[in-house]
Design a protein around this motif. Structure first.
Motif, mmCIF file in Angstrom:
data_model
loop_
_atom_site.group_PDB
_atom_site.id
_atom_site.type_symbol
_atom_site.label_atom_id
_atom_site.label_comp_id
_atom_site.label_asym_id
_atom_site.label_seq_id
_atom_site.Cartn_x
_atom_site.Cartn_y
_atom_site.Cartn_z
ATOM 1 N N GLY A 1 -3.952 -4.007 -6.416
ATOM 2 C CA GLY A 1 -4.338 -4.599 -5.134
ATOM 3 C C GLY A 1 -3.245 -4.446 -4.079
ATOM 4 O O GLY A 1 -3.528 -4.163 -2.912
ATOM 5 N N ARG A 2 -1.986 -4.626 -4.471
ATOM 6 C CA ARG A 2 -0.893 -4.465 -3.515
ATOM 7 C C ARG A 2 -0.808 -3.022 -3.025
ATOM 8 O O ARG A 2 -0.593 -2.777 -1.839
ATOM 9 C CB ARG A 2 0.434 -4.875 -4.167
ATOM 10 C CG ARG A 2 0.604 -6.372 -4.420
ATOM 11 C CD ARG A 2 0.897 -7.118 -3.150
ATOM 12 N NE ARG A 2 2.113 -6.673 -2.524
ATOM 13 C CZ ARG A 2 3.339 -7.092 -2.853
ATOM 14 N NH1 ARG A 2 3.501 -8.000 -3.808
ATOM 15 N NH2 ARG A 2 4.414 -6.647 -2.222
ATOM 16 N N CYS A 3 -0.986 -2.053 -3.925
ATOM 17 C CA CYS A 3 -0.932 -0.639 -3.532
ATOM 18 C C CYS A 3 -2.068 -0.284 -2.579
ATOM 19 O O CYS A 3 -1.890 0.508 -1.652
ATOM 20 C CB CYS A 3 -0.976 0.255 -4.768
ATOM 21 S SG CYS A 3 0.517 0.218 -5.784
ATOM 22 N N MET A 4 -3.251 -0.854 -2.792
ATOM 23 C CA MET A 4 -4.406 -0.517 -1.969
ATOM 24 C C MET A 4 -4.280 -1.076 -0.556
ATOM 25 O O MET A 4 -4.924 -0.588 0.364
ATOM 26 C CB MET A 4 -5.688 -1.037 -2.619
ATOM 27 C CG MET A 4 -6.021 -0.373 -3.953
ATOM 28 S SD MET A 4 -6.407 1.375 -3.804
ATOM 29 C CE MET A 4 -7.999 1.289 -3.023
ATOM 30 N N ILE B 1 6.568 0.869 -7.045
ATOM 31 C CA ILE B 1 5.290 1.185 -7.688
ATOM 32 C C ILE B 1 4.437 1.904 -6.657
ATOM 33 O O ILE B 1 4.176 1.368 -5.582
ATOM 34 C CB ILE B 1 4.587 -0.080 -8.197
ATOM 35 C CG1 ILE B 1 5.479 -0.822 -9.209
ATOM 36 C CG2 ILE B 1 3.240 0.264 -8.827
ATOM 37 C CD1 ILE B 1 4.872 -2.109 -9.732
ATOM 38 N N ARG B 2 3.987 3.110 -6.991
ATOM 39 C CA ARG B 2 3.211 3.934 -6.072
ATOM 40 C C ARG B 2 1.940 4.417 -6.760
ATOM 41 O O ARG B 2 1.969 4.802 -7.932
ATOM 42 C CB ARG B 2 4.032 5.135 -5.603
ATOM 43 C CG ARG B 2 3.290 6.053 -4.630
ATOM 44 C CD ARG B 2 4.192 7.183 -4.165
ATOM 45 N NE ARG B 2 4.638 7.984 -5.296
ATOM 46 C CZ ARG B 2 3.930 9.019 -5.794
ATOM 47 N NH1 ARG B 2 2.765 9.353 -5.270
ATOM 48 N NH2 ARG B 2 4.418 9.708 -6.818
ATOM 49 N N MET B 3 0.815 4.362 -6.040
ATOM 50 C CA MET B 3 -0.472 4.848 -6.540
ATOM 51 C C MET B 3 -0.722 6.218 -5.931
ATOM 52 O O MET B 3 -0.693 6.390 -4.712
ATOM 53 C CB MET B 3 -1.601 3.881 -6.170
ATOM 54 C CG MET B 3 -2.961 4.309 -6.711
ATOM 55 S SD MET B 3 -4.285 3.258 -6.062
ATOM 56 C CE MET B 3 -3.810 1.696 -6.782
ATOM 57 N N SER B 4 -0.972 7.236 -6.784
ATOM 58 C CA SER B 4 -1.120 8.605 -6.310
ATOM 59 C C SER B 4 -2.570 9.007 -6.074
ATOM 60 O O SER B 4 -2.817 10.020 -5.426
ATOM 61 C CB SER B 4 -0.477 9.575 -7.305
ATOM 62 O OG SER B 4 -1.095 9.459 -8.573
ATOM 63 N N ASN B 5 -3.544 8.267 -6.620
ATOM 64 C CA ASN B 5 -4.965 8.654 -6.452
ATOM 65 C C ASN B 5 -5.807 7.445 -6.071
ATOM 66 O O ASN B 5 -6.664 7.009 -6.837
ATOM 67 C CB ASN B 5 -5.490 9.303 -7.728
ATOM 68 C CG ASN B 5 -5.370 8.386 -8.937
ATOM 69 O OD1 ASN B 5 -4.627 7.400 -8.892
ATOM 70 N ND2 ASN B 5 -6.090 8.696 -9.991
ATOM 71 N N PRO B 6 -5.595 6.878 -4.879
ATOM 72 C CA PRO B 6 -6.350 5.657 -4.521
ATOM 73 C C PRO B 6 -7.840 5.897 -4.326
ATOM 74 O O PRO B 6 -8.630 4.970 -4.423
ATOM 75 C CB PRO B 6 -5.679 5.217 -3.213
ATOM 76 C CG PRO B 6 -5.089 6.463 -2.656
ATOM 77 C CD PRO B 6 -4.660 7.284 -3.828
#
Length: 558
Positions: free
Chosen positions: A449-452, A468-473
């Protein structure tokens, strides 16, 4: 005329004929020609013929009945104002007569390039803009450490590159932070902070400001320490290497003066030191930025509280009261006004009193006014000091607080173990996690949720200093997350974990707590819950005894 101002060259105060075309009579034609030259300059086309310029301006249709002769006159005027440079174009001449016609080519001059670049930037300005880039603190701290540790070993080119990165990061940090804080004080921001839509934006904005303040506080001491350890001799040695690297660049123009360049670099270094450390008794710009950011957070919270209080207070009764005022104004006699007042204000909000059912009869038609009253003692709301009540002893909760503190530390250690395990894998997809506990599931969903909600970067830094990084949202792939409390179908997100430099000390300090297991956490939490239940139970028993004593006093009074 000579300048008597120290340190200010006469060249800086000269007139600028290159700016005449911006406000000339035929400004539309001149601006169109200059914009075409600038666009072709960015396409690496430098020398242009009048026919090319005329065709472009004619296609834009900025001037009715535009001719090649007018275009040639505009180009000559721009050459006179030093915006363009002209040269004879004899390359395509096949006869002597064509060569003598003096066909010309035109080139954009450096001043004009910067003017058009500035105008293009100004066209995109819609507000203060700016941003709070916390990563720039780490960059500045790292570069200062490199200067302190490698000053005698750096090559001139490496020193120049190191200085460019350091000063560029400092300028971006200062300008973007100043612009962003200023945008929070605009009239538009004030208007937004009083609308209900601001409540949705409030949490994201406060998180953004709080993360920036945390990064500032983590890196401030490191930057100040490096600046204070770099004495004047180390600074001068490094700046000499930077000057040497700058002078090594091959130039077609005149080479800059070595002393002027060195003085300019020293001024830049003093700007950095004054910004982070301060000068004399005045606070540093870093302190002022931290104070301004905290004040902005406080303003945001106060605005949100006012909006919520306004929503809880209900709708405004302004129109109803105005109607009632007009009604009173239209009444001719005082008696009618008294009756209207009784109807409008005679009924007050009801109060519900609880008591025992002491009915003396089972008659269904018996009115409540005929029954025996129930006597209920009410506590006075007067501020006058009443009967002195015995004071209760202050309860010692040190044991319960200690157990809750230990439970919090164990929970923190458990969370760090999960993060450390994911740091070893560097990146992981949801489908690769396998079975997880309920707490791990909640923590994972919180990270997602924080990444989005962090914008285009889709990344954030935890309080432990882990990026922390999201690569494919926007992935369409689905998977099943298996947890101990059920299965959850969700998108197969991929998370990347990286430990920042600020978290190295935390990782070492937390590693000693890796041996704590779940049983210790549950035991500490259960002990804390037992203490809380004990306190609440004793409070409830004391309240029940007071109620019984009051009832007994009422019976004796009757």
């Amino acid at each position: 005329m000579e300048s008597h101002l120290p340190g200010l060259p006469v060249q800086s105060l000269r007139g600028i004929p290159e700016l005449k075309y911006v406000n000339a009579d035929n400004v539309v034609r001149y601006r169109a020609i200059m914009r075409f030259f600038y666009q072709e300059y960015k396409r690496l086309r430098y020398w242009l013929k009048p026919e090319d310029v005329f065709e472009a301006v004619k296609a834009w249709n900025v001037w009715p009945d535009y001719t090649l002769e007018l275009c040639q006159g505009d180009l000559d005027q721009l050459v006179e104002w030093q915006n363009l440079t002209a040269r004879h174009d004899g390359g395509r001449s096949s006869t002597l007569e064509e060569y003598l016609k003096k066909k010309m080519q035109y080139l954009l001059r450096p001043y004009s390039i910067e003017i058009e670049r500035l105008l293009e930037t100004l066209e995109k300005v819609t507000g203060y803009g700016g941003s709070l880039e916390a990563s720039l603190f780490d960059t500045i701290a790292d570069k200062l450490f490199d200067i302190r540790s490698q000053v005698g070993e750096l090559e001139p080119d490496a020193a120049l590159e190191l200085w460019n990165v350091l000063y560029r990061s400092f300028v971006n940090l200062h300008e973007n932070a100043a612009d962003y804080i200023a945008s929070l004080h605009t009239a538009r921001a004030e208007e937004m902070m009083v609308t209900e839509a601001f409540l949705i934006f409030k949490e994201k904005l406060t998180d953004y400001l709080q993360n920036f303040v945390q990064a500032l506080q983590r890196s401030a001491y490191k930057i100040e320490g490096n600046l204070q350890r770099i004495n004047d001799s180390v600074r001068d040695l490094f700046l000499e290497q930077v000057v040497e690297g700058e002078l090594r660049k091959p130039r077609l123009e005149d080479e800059p003066d070595r002393e002027e360049l060195l003085e300019e670099l020293r001024q830049g270094w003093m700007n950095i030191r004054r910004w982070f450390v301060g000068e004399g008794a005045a606070p540093s710009e870093l302190t002022l930025l931290e104070r301004a950011t905290k004040d902005a957070i406080a303003r945001i919270v106060r605005s949100a509280i006012r909006i919520q209080e306004r929503k809880r207070s209900g709708l405004s009764r302004k129109k109803e009261l105005e109607h009632l005022a007009h009604w009173f104004a239209s009444i001719e006699t005082v008696e009618e006004a008294h009756r209207l007042s009784a109807y409008a204000f005679g009924l007050f909000p009801t109060r519900h009193l609880q008591g025992e059912d002491l009915r003396d009869s089972d008659r269904a038609d018996m009115s409540s006014w005929e029954e025996r009253p129930m006597v209920r003692m009410l506590r006075s709301r007067s501020r006058k000091r009443g009967e002195r009540q015995p004071a209760d002893a202050v309860r010692d909760n040190e044991r319960r607080k200690q157990r809750e503190r230990e439970a919090f530390k164990l929970r923190q250690a458990e969370e760090w173990r999960m993060i450390a395990a994911l740091l070893e894998r560097s990146s992981v997809k949801v489908s690769e996690l396998g079975p997880v506990t309920a707490k791990e599931r909640l923590r994972l969903l919180q990270w997602i949720g924080r990444c989005m909600t962090t914008g285009n970067g889709h990344s954030f830094v935890t309080p432990e200093g882990v990026l922390i990084r999201m690569s494919n949202p926007r992935t369409a792939e689905r998977t099943i997350l298996h947890a101990e409390d059920g299965e959850l179908e969700m998108a197969n997100y991929e998370l990347h974990f990286r430990l920042t430099e600020a978290a190295n000390g935390l990782a070492v300090g937390t590693a000693a707590k890796q041996g704590a297991n779940g049983a210790d956490i549950a035991a500490a939490e259960a002990a804390a819950a037992a203490d809380t239940a004990e306190v609440e139970g004793e409070a409830g028993s004391r309240f029940e005894s007071e109620v019984r004593s009051e009832n007994e006093a009422e019976r004796q009074g009757r």
